[in-house]
Scaffold this active site. Structure first.
Site, PDB file in Angstrom:
ATOM      1  CG  ASN A 188     -43.965 -26.226 -64.897  1.00  0.00           C
ATOM      2  OD1 ASN A 188     -44.472 -25.560 -65.799  1.00  0.00           O
ATOM      3  ND2 ASN A 188     -44.115 -25.943 -63.614  1.00  0.00           N
TER       4      ASN A 188
ATOM      5  CG  HIS B 167     -49.600 -25.543 -65.433  1.00  0.00           C
ATOM      6  ND1 HIS B 167     -48.680 -25.512 -66.462  1.00  0.00           N
ATOM      7  CD2 HIS B 167     -48.913 -25.221 -64.296  1.00  0.00           C
ATOM      8  CE1 HIS B 167     -47.497 -25.180 -65.977  1.00  0.00           C
ATOM      9  NE2 HIS B 167     -47.610 -25.009 -64.663  1.00  0.00           N
TER      10      HIS B 167
ATOM     11  CB  CYS C 267     -47.825 -21.716 -64.717  1.00  0.00           C
ATOM     12  SG  CYS C 267     -46.145 -21.968 -64.163  1.00  0.00           S
TER      13      CYS C 267
HETATM   14  O1  UT7 Z   1     -45.871 -24.362 -62.448  1.00  0.00           O
HETATM   15  C1  UT7 Z   1     -46.203 -23.923 -61.181  1.00  0.00           C
HETATM   16  C2  UT7 Z   1     -45.079 -23.949 -60.257  1.00  0.00           C
HETATM   17  N1  UT7 Z   1     -44.575 -25.091 -59.652  1.00  0.00           N
HETATM   18  C3  UT7 Z   1     -45.187 -26.201 -59.203  1.00  0.00           C
HETATM   19  O2  UT7 Z   1     -46.308 -26.467 -59.445  1.00  0.00           O
HETATM   20  C4  UT7 Z   1     -44.426 -27.121 -58.333  1.00  0.00           C
HETATM   21  C5  UT7 Z   1     -45.245 -27.609 -57.174  1.00  0.00           C
HETATM   22  N2  UT7 Z   1     -44.460 -28.457 -56.294  1.00  0.00           N
HETATM   23  C6  UT7 Z   1     -43.990 -29.654 -56.647  1.00  0.00           C
HETATM   24  O3  UT7 Z   1     -44.187 -30.105 -57.754  1.00  0.00           O
HETATM   25  C7  UT7 Z   1     -43.234 -30.443 -55.612  1.00  0.00           C
HETATM   26  O4  UT7 Z   1     -43.350 -29.816 -54.356  1.00  0.00           O
HETATM   27  C8  UT7 Z   1     -41.715 -30.617 -55.965  1.00  0.00           C
HETATM   28  C9  UT7 Z   1     -41.580 -31.565 -57.145  1.00  0.00           C
HETATM   29  C10 UT7 Z   1     -41.107 -29.276 -56.313  1.00  0.00           C
HETATM   30  C11 UT7 Z   1     -40.988 -31.219 -54.803  1.00  0.00           C
HETATM   31  O5  UT7 Z   1     -41.586 -32.461 -54.447  1.00  0.00           O
HETATM   32  P1  UT7 Z   1     -41.920 -32.772 -52.924  1.00  0.00           P
HETATM   33  O6  UT7 Z   1     -42.464 -34.114 -52.884  1.00  0.00           O
HETATM   34  O7  UT7 Z   1     -42.774 -31.642 -52.435  1.00  0.00           O
HETATM   35  O8  UT7 Z   1     -40.497 -32.768 -52.278  1.00  0.00           O
HETATM   36  P2  UT7 Z   1     -39.939 -31.863 -51.102  1.00  0.00           P
HETATM   37  O9  UT7 Z   1     -39.722 -30.476 -51.554  1.00  0.00           O
HETATM   38  O10 UT7 Z   1     -40.787 -32.073 -49.879  1.00  0.00           O
HETATM   39  O11 UT7 Z   1     -38.531 -32.524 -50.848  1.00  0.00           O
HETATM   40  C12 UT7 Z   1     -38.428 -33.867 -50.366  1.00  0.00           C
HETATM   41  C13 UT7 Z   1     -36.961 -34.218 -50.293  1.00  0.00           C
HETATM   42  C14 UT7 Z   1     -36.116 -33.176 -49.583  1.00  0.00           C
HETATM   43  O12 UT7 Z   1     -35.108 -33.860 -48.860  1.00  0.00           O
HETATM   44  P3  UT7 Z   1     -35.251 -34.075 -47.287  1.00  0.00           P
HETATM   45  O13 UT7 Z   1     -35.363 -32.704 -46.729  1.00  0.00           O
HETATM   46  O14 UT7 Z   1     -36.503 -34.885 -47.116  1.00  0.00           O
HETATM   47  O15 UT7 Z   1     -34.002 -34.799 -46.935  1.00  0.00           O
HETATM   48  C15 UT7 Z   1     -35.473 -32.414 -50.719  1.00  0.00           C
HETATM   49  O16 UT7 Z   1     -34.243 -31.838 -50.364  1.00  0.00           O
HETATM   50  O17 UT7 Z   1     -36.443 -34.319 -51.634  1.00  0.00           O
HETATM   51  C16 UT7 Z   1     -35.257 -33.517 -51.726  1.00  0.00           C
HETATM   52  N3  UT7 Z   1     -35.166 -33.020 -53.098  1.00  0.00           N
HETATM   53  C17 UT7 Z   1     -34.552 -33.714 -54.074  1.00  0.00           C
HETATM   54  N4  UT7 Z   1     -33.926 -34.888 -54.061  1.00  0.00           N
HETATM   55  C18 UT7 Z   1     -33.415 -35.322 -55.244  1.00  0.00           C
HETATM   56  C19 UT7 Z   1     -35.662 -31.874 -53.618  1.00  0.00           C
HETATM   57  N5  UT7 Z   1     -35.373 -31.799 -54.925  1.00  0.00           N
HETATM   58  C20 UT7 Z   1     -34.679 -32.924 -55.227  1.00  0.00           C
HETATM   59  C21 UT7 Z   1     -34.127 -33.417 -56.413  1.00  0.00           C
HETATM   60  N6  UT7 Z   1     -33.513 -34.627 -56.378  1.00  0.00           N
HETATM   61  N7  UT7 Z   1     -34.206 -32.768 -57.587  1.00  0.00           N
END
Ligand code: UT7
Length: 340
Positions: free
Chosen positions: A308, A278, A137
């Protein structure tokens, strides 16, 4: 960097008056910007039928509502070529005048030749040398930095710095943790030297931390784990990410490097007219802006429409801000990226 006085239609970047204390110094100017996205749009609602997710979850956790996804015939090099043509057209520069093409990408058309060479062929930029930068990225910021150094060395030359990605080709469409995040796009800038007053790329600042590699990576396809039927079946050619951890490091490192750039130029966050981070997650962008004390009206965001797009996100946003008139002559612009 500072925008020129010629108006948003022709973004000209040249010399920083604070650094040059009256002397005429050649700096790198952006003479044109361009962007391209595939025609096809996939909304969050569409994704609800592919993985267990919801429009509400995606929108609130990421800020994304839709993204453009390539169809047959659209590739990283074709999008890059389209974006490049637009940047050349804005600058009034012919492809034959180009000396260098550098493409930031993690999703090249193929491993060899590099995407830059394919863009060179498509444009008919016969005298240009071309190569890719593989910095995920951050790829565009790396490409811009390299092009800036090249132009500073030879101000009469012309370079294209491009960020282009077909992330859809390396996305695991069964993994809801990642597939809702990414989109395809390309953005380009045309650069040349300028000795024109108080405008230009003021400085660039790059950092890496390879110790964090396991937070965001693609396991297969390299020499450790070459392509195989097993790799394809497990979709190990796709992006794997520990989102939470990446989030924390992103906020910290983007704020740190932005502070480094601002203080290296004897400026303050208040001086920044437009912050273009970004576009990875709206919460990351807000958190970084808050740490820097840059008010929301000075932060450019288009993640809602594109998701993204990795190395393409900054040049696409820069082009939008430029063409829409959001950038004004004399504006101080801060670009800031992080990635795998
Ligand atoms: O470009 C550079 C690379 N990437 C990034 O910059 C990404 C950086 N990270 C993020 O943007 C965030 O961490 C994410 C958007 C990827 C995830 O958001 P989060 O608030 O950190 O969620 P999480 O991973 O802590 O997941 C929370 C919950 C989980 O369920 P449980 O374990 O709490 O029951 C996940 O399984 O959300 C669940 N989850 C989803 N639910 C519905 C994860 N993905 C999804 C989804 N839809 N697509």
């Amino acid at each position: 960097m500072r925008t020129g006085r010629s108006g948003p239609k022709c973004l000209r970047l040249g010399v920083d008056r604070l650094l040059n204390k009256g002397g005429i110094v050649n700096r790198t100017a952006i003479l044109g910007t361009g962007a391209a996205v595939p025609k096809k749009v996939i909304t969050n609602k569409d994704l609800e039928s592919i993985v267990e997710t919801s429009d509400e979850w995606i929108a609130t956790r990421t800020g994304i509502k839709s993204r453009h996804i390539a169809e047959d015939g659209e590739t990283t090099s074709t999008l890059a070529t389209e974006a490049a043509r637009r940047a050349l057209e804005m600058a009034g520069v012919k492809p034959e005048e180009l000396d260098m093409i550098v493409v930031g990408t993690t999703s090249p058309d193929m491993i060899m030749p590099n995407t830059g060479a394919l863009v060179q062929k498509n444009l008919g930029a016969s005298k240009a040398f071309a190569f890719d930068v593989y910095a995920a990225c951050s790829g565009f910021v790396y490409a811009l930095t390299i092009a800036d150094k090249f132009i500073k060395e030879s101000p009469g030359k012309k370079a294209l710095a491009i960020g282009s990605e077909l992330l859809s080709s390396i996305t695991d469409w069964q993994d809801r943790n990642t597939c809702v995040l990414f989109g395809d796009a390309a953005g380009a800038v045309l650069l040349s030297g300028s000795s024109d007053g108080d405008r230009g790329i003021l400085s660039t600042h790059l950092n890496s931390d390879g110790c964090l590699w396991e937070l965001l990576y693609i396991p297969g396809g390299g020499c450790i784990y070459p392509p195989s039927a097993e790799m394809a079946e497990k979709r190990d050619y796709c992006i794997r990410m520990h989102g939470n951890e990446v989030f924390k490091h992103a906020v910290r490192s983007m704020a740190d490097v932005a502070r480094e750039a601002i203080s290296a130029n004897d400026l303050k966050p208040d001086d920044v007219d437009l912050f273009i981070p970004h576009q990875a997650n709206i919460r990351i962008m807000n958190a970084v802006a808050e740490r820097l004390k840059i008010s929301p009206d000075r932060v450019y965001m288009n993640i809602e429409r594109y998701g993204n797009t990795s190395s393409a996100s900054i040049p696409v946003a820069l082009d939008e801000a430029n063409r829409s008139g959001r950038l004004k002559p004399g504006d101080l612009v801060l670009l800031d990226a992080f990635g795998g």
